[in-house]
Design an enzyme around this catalytic site. Structure first.
Site, short mmCIF file in Angstrom:
data_model
loop_
_atom_site.label_atom_id
_atom_site.label_comp_id
_atom_site.label_asym_id
_atom_site.label_seq_id
_atom_site.Cartn_x
_atom_site.Cartn_y
_atom_site.Cartn_z
N THR A 1 0.84 -1.20 0.00
CA THR A 1 0.00 0.00 0.00
C THR A 1 0.87 1.25 0.00
O THR A 1 0.64 2.19 -0.75
CB THR A 1 -0.91 0.03 1.24
OG1 THR A 1 -1.77 -1.09 1.20
CG2 THR A 1 -1.73 1.31 1.29
N GLN B 1 1.17 3.62 -6.32
CA GLN B 1 1.23 4.95 -6.93
C GLN B 1 -0.09 5.32 -7.58
O GLN B 1 -0.80 6.21 -7.17
CB GLN B 1 2.34 4.96 -8.00
CG GLN B 1 3.71 4.67 -7.47
CD GLN B 1 4.75 4.55 -8.59
OE1 GLN B 1 4.41 4.47 -9.76
NE2 GLN B 1 6.00 4.55 -8.20
N GLY B 2 -0.41 4.57 -8.67
CA GLY B 2 -1.46 4.93 -9.62
C GLY B 2 -2.74 5.39 -8.98
O GLY B 2 -3.12 6.56 -9.10
N GLY B 3 -3.39 4.50 -8.26
CA GLY B 3 -4.60 4.97 -7.65
C GLY B 3 -5.58 3.90 -7.25
O GLY B 3 -5.21 2.76 -7.00
N ARG C 1 -2.36 -5.63 -18.34
CA ARG C 1 -0.95 -5.86 -18.00
C ARG C 1 -0.36 -7.14 -18.59
O ARG C 1 0.80 -7.16 -18.98
CB ARG C 1 -0.81 -5.93 -16.47
CG ARG C 1 -1.03 -4.61 -15.85
CD ARG C 1 -0.97 -4.68 -14.36
NE ARG C 1 -1.18 -3.33 -13.87
CZ ARG C 1 -1.30 -3.01 -12.60
NH1 ARG C 1 -1.23 -3.95 -11.68
NH2 ARG C 1 -1.47 -1.77 -12.24
N SER D 1 -6.58 -2.98 -6.78
CA SER D 1 -6.12 -3.66 -5.56
C SER D 1 -6.31 -2.82 -4.30
O SER D 1 -6.73 -3.34 -3.27
CB SER D 1 -4.69 -4.15 -5.67
OG SER D 1 -3.81 -3.09 -5.70
C1 SIN Z 1 0.40 1.45 -10.93
O1 SIN Z 1 0.35 2.58 -10.48
O2 SIN Z 1 0.63 1.20 -12.11
C2 SIN Z 1 0.21 0.28 -10.01
C3 SIN Z 1 -1.13 0.30 -9.44
C4 SIN Z 1 -1.64 -1.09 -9.27
O3 SIN Z 1 -0.87 -2.04 -9.18
O4 SIN Z 1 -2.85 -1.24 -9.29
#
Ligand code: SIN
Length: 499
Positions: free
Chosen positions: A43, A47-49, A270, A367
């Site tokens: 956690t 980054q992404g969200g 992915r 996640s």
């Molecule tokens: C990401 O910011 O690419 C990773 C976020 C994630 O694993 O859901």
């Protein structure tokens, strides 16, 4: 000599799933929160969200469809529906109590990520979503709940004839309670090339299986397409998918965009992108992220920007070297949608759990959402279980397992690559044979070796390619396998003896 502590509920973990579980518990409960090193959880690095379908042209129904498509239709559909609908409620509730999401004129900002047809990835301080989500959760639970913190690692699970009854830590603390919620993360650190923190080694899977628990979907190990390509003895830093969501593309050394065979191209799910990257790399090509068109990079992605500058990379001028890397495990300890396992007293949430919500491949930014939704649900579910016995009367025992740092080195160097991005029968069998030669009997397997064996076996038994599981000897999906996989102690032992 172990010191005994008595609680109503023990929660193990320091990430969003553990904290959300505490959030779901009743105020009156006496909670032991066993966190290890709180900065070493996924956690914190996320980054992404967090994906929420709150955009004008979006809906939870579309979010469900994208999650099922990415998961290649073996997801637990009920769990996916819960994720997409309850997720919005839980995120907005937390953000109302302790705001953490980035907004523009009061409207939550949303970005695209791989596999999402709509912009639905909310974020915090640009690219520190996990850190600030965690801080909001900490504020909620420290205000409302009765928590004692243990900065220890769990070594063993305590059990008696009624089921799970607490944990023993590396500092000799015997924490006794009739309900245990594990949020111990995934298994990424069993692999050499990984984005996961070092402590995620799946060390409790063997004990849980020996207590009668089941493992599900163990073959599905997700690679993130864009980790920063540096030499590292520990984790590779991530370059968030959101960078591609804001317009970056993947190119070769001649600055030519790579060819991705998917309609979403550089924002494909992915698994598709990671395999495409592997194909290029196996022909000797080096790949890069070209983010030069993102003029707002330093403010939109301040954490990644600072990280790149540390390596002398200026994303406004330079290409960013990337490679794919183990990032997430869709499988784990089998639970229902309340995080409940089949062992009385044991709940598992977050990456360690297999609710089936992600199917064969997780969609980006689902996640943190999973952690909030299913963590909270587990806390609520535990409430019905805790007051039927005084914990000081419980006299549990535990399974002692040998752990040795040479084993983890051996697994990373010699075994786990066979369970990597591209698999086949021969390589999987060879890796299992190596384990058999080294450890001889099934019961001699140290915990990490047990976990990687279960990944290898599940990958061997799924004779098809689906989502994150790609077999070069069975390159297509096969309807015969359009279902989740399950392993228990009996099956694991039988295959060990018969292979
Ligand atoms: C990401 O910011 O690419 C990773 C976020 C994630 O694993 O859901």
């Amino acid at each position: 000599m172990a010191k005994n502590y008595f609680y109503d509920i023990t929660v193990v973990g320091a990430g969003a799933a553990a904290l959300a579980a505490v959030w779901g518990c009743v105020k009156e409960a006496k909670i032991a929160l066993v966190t290890g090193n709180p900065a070493k959880n996924s956690t914190y690095f996320a980054q992404g969200g967090i994906a929420i379908a709150t955009g004008k042209d979006d809906s939870p129904k579309l979010h469900v469809e994208d999650t099922l498509e990415a998961g290649r239709y073996i997801n637990n559909k009920r769990a996916v529906e819960i994720l997409a609908t309850e997720g919005i409620k839980r995120v907005l509730q937390l953000d109302r109590y302790y705001p953490f999401l980035d907004r523009d004129n009061g409207i939550i900002k949303l970005t695209k990520e791989g596999g999402h047809r709509k912009a639905r990835v909310a974020h915090a301080k640009g690219d520190r979503t996990g850190k600030f989500l965690r801080e909001s959760l900490i504020k909620v639970i420290t205000k409302e709940k009765n928590i004692t913190l243990f900065h220890s690692q769990v070594e063993s699970i305590l059990a008696d004839e009624k089921g799970v009854a607490g944990v023993i830590t590396d500092r000799g603390e015997k924490i006794i309670s009739r309900a245990v919620i594990l949020a111990t993360g995934g298994i990424g650190a069993l692999f050499k090339k990984r984005t996961s923190p070092n402590n995620l080694q799946g060390t409790l899977y063997s004990q849980i299986t020996k207590l009668g628990g089941n493992l599900s979907d163990m073959e599905f190990v997700q690679f993130h397409p864009t980790a920063l390509n540096i030499k590292s003895a520990t984790r590779l830093p991530l370059i968030s998918e959101a960078v591609r969501g804001e317009g970056a593309i993947i190119v070769n050394a001649k600055e030519k965009p790579i060819n991705v065979k998917h309609p979403m191209r550089h924002l494909a799910p992915r698994d598709v992108l990671a395999r495409t990257i592997w194909e290029y790399e196996s022909k000797g090509e080096k790949l890069f992220l070209d983010a030069r068109k993102i003029k707002t990079f330093p403010t939109r992605f301040p954490f990644i920007y600072a990280l790149l500058r540390k390596f002398g990379i200026d994303p406004s001028k330079d290409l960013i070297p990337i490679t794919s890397s183990v990032h997430y495990h869709m499988g784990g300890i089998e639970t229902d949608e309340e995080g409940k396992t089949n062992i009385p007293g044991l709940w598992v949430v977050g990456e360690a759990a297999a609710t089936g919500v992600h199917g064969a491949n997780r969609l980006g930014s689902n996640s943190l959402l999973e952690c909030l939704v299913f963590g909270f649900r587990a806390g609520k579910s535990v409430n019905t279980h805790i007051y039927n016995e005084t914990s000081s009367k419980i006299k549990p025992t535990y399974i002692k397992e040998k752990q040795n740092r040479h084993d983890i080195r051996y697994i990373r160097e010699e075994i786990s690559n066979s369970a990597g991005l591209i698999r086949d029968k021969e390589t999987l069998l060879k890796a299992i044979e190596k384990l058999k030669r080294k450890y001889r009997s099934f019961y001699n397997l140290p915990p990490q070796a047990f976990t990687i064996y279960s990944v290898l076996l599940a990958a061997l038994l799924r004779e098809e390619s689906r989502g994150a599981h790609f077999r070069k000897d069975y390159t297509e999906e096969n309807d015969k396998f359009k279902t989740r996989s399950h392993l228990n102690l009996k099956k694991l032992k039988e295959w060990w003896n018969n292979l």
